[in-house]
Scaffold this active site. Sequence first.
Site, short mmCIF file in Angstrom:
data_model
loop_
_atom_site.label_atom_id
_atom_site.label_comp_id
_atom_site.label_asym_id
_atom_site.label_seq_id
_atom_site.Cartn_x
_atom_site.Cartn_y
_atom_site.Cartn_z
CB CYS A 130 41.29 41.07 35.98
SG CYS A 130 41.86 42.16 37.28
CG HIS A 190 36.75 42.15 36.23
ND1 HIS A 190 36.94 40.80 36.35
CD2 HIS A 190 37.71 42.74 36.98
CE1 HIS A 190 37.97 40.59 37.15
NE2 HIS A 190 38.46 41.74 37.55
N1 GLN Z 1 44.54 40.14 42.16
C1 GLN Z 1 44.71 41.00 41.08
C2 GLN Z 1 44.81 42.47 41.40
O1 GLN Z 1 44.19 42.98 42.30
C3 GLN Z 1 43.60 40.73 40.12
C4 GLN Z 1 42.25 41.21 40.59
C5 GLN Z 1 41.14 40.88 39.70
O2 GLN Z 1 41.13 39.91 38.92
N2 GLN Z 1 40.12 41.71 39.82
O3 GLN Z 1 45.53 43.13 40.70
#
Ligand code: GLN
Length: 246
Positions: free
Chosen positions: A94, A193
């Site tokens: 992510c 994740h």
């Molecule tokens: N900040 C990024 C987004 O919202 C990554 C978020 C995350 O790693 N969950 O796209």
Amino acid sequence: MELKICHLYPDILNLYGDRGNVTCLKKRLEWRGIDCTVEGISIGQKLDASQYDLFFIGGGQDFEQEVLLEDLRGDKSLQIKSAIEDEKPFLAICGGYQILGSYYKTWDGQQCDFIGALDLYTIGHKDRMIGNYMYTCDDLEGQTVVGFENHSGKTYLGSGVRPIGRVLSGFGNNGEDGFEGARYKNVYATYSHGCLLPKNPAIADMLLRWALERKYPNVSLAALDDTLEHGAHSYMEARLRAAQNH
Ligand code: GLN
């Protein structure tokens, strides 16, 4: 035999227990009698990528990504890029996935210039893409991967990378082109994740195989009893397929 894992920014990038993936890699090595050490490298610490065989970088909110911008400049991004070009395996999740790309424009207009190790960029949107999702993995003959995504960024791939596979349920890279993740050399970059590797042990072993084969040619990975892991995988796959049929 031994693998050294580098966990990049373990104190900053760790949403939904992303670090559990490092525990999973370590355990799957130890269960096979292969030594494993894990070292964290965070803000202000020098990275000597030649010391490591495999790299992990987890996810983080826009805020954490902005905090890292300064630290990523200069030598750290050069070290990361050269390790990638040197075919060292990376699992990037992510926010960590987005950081490997060239830039991220947040939904409120903040421009984050990232390291440009992968030919991709990300544009934030107000609506987040959240939920359990599922996709295929081209490297594993189309086997399904189950994961959990939560991102506002929509990632678009350039011609220098290829996707991991196709989204079967959920959003993936951008909710538009039907692709999930990015593959380049031995980088597996994904929006999945948390416990990605425990519930998709074939991905864990693919990363371990890439790392071991670089260091010890002709190595083979002994099979493990993955009954529990496969149970977790098929439970989520069945749940997602049932939701689609409603
Ligand atoms: N900040 C990024 C987004 O919202 C990554 C978020 C995350 O790693 N969950 O796209």
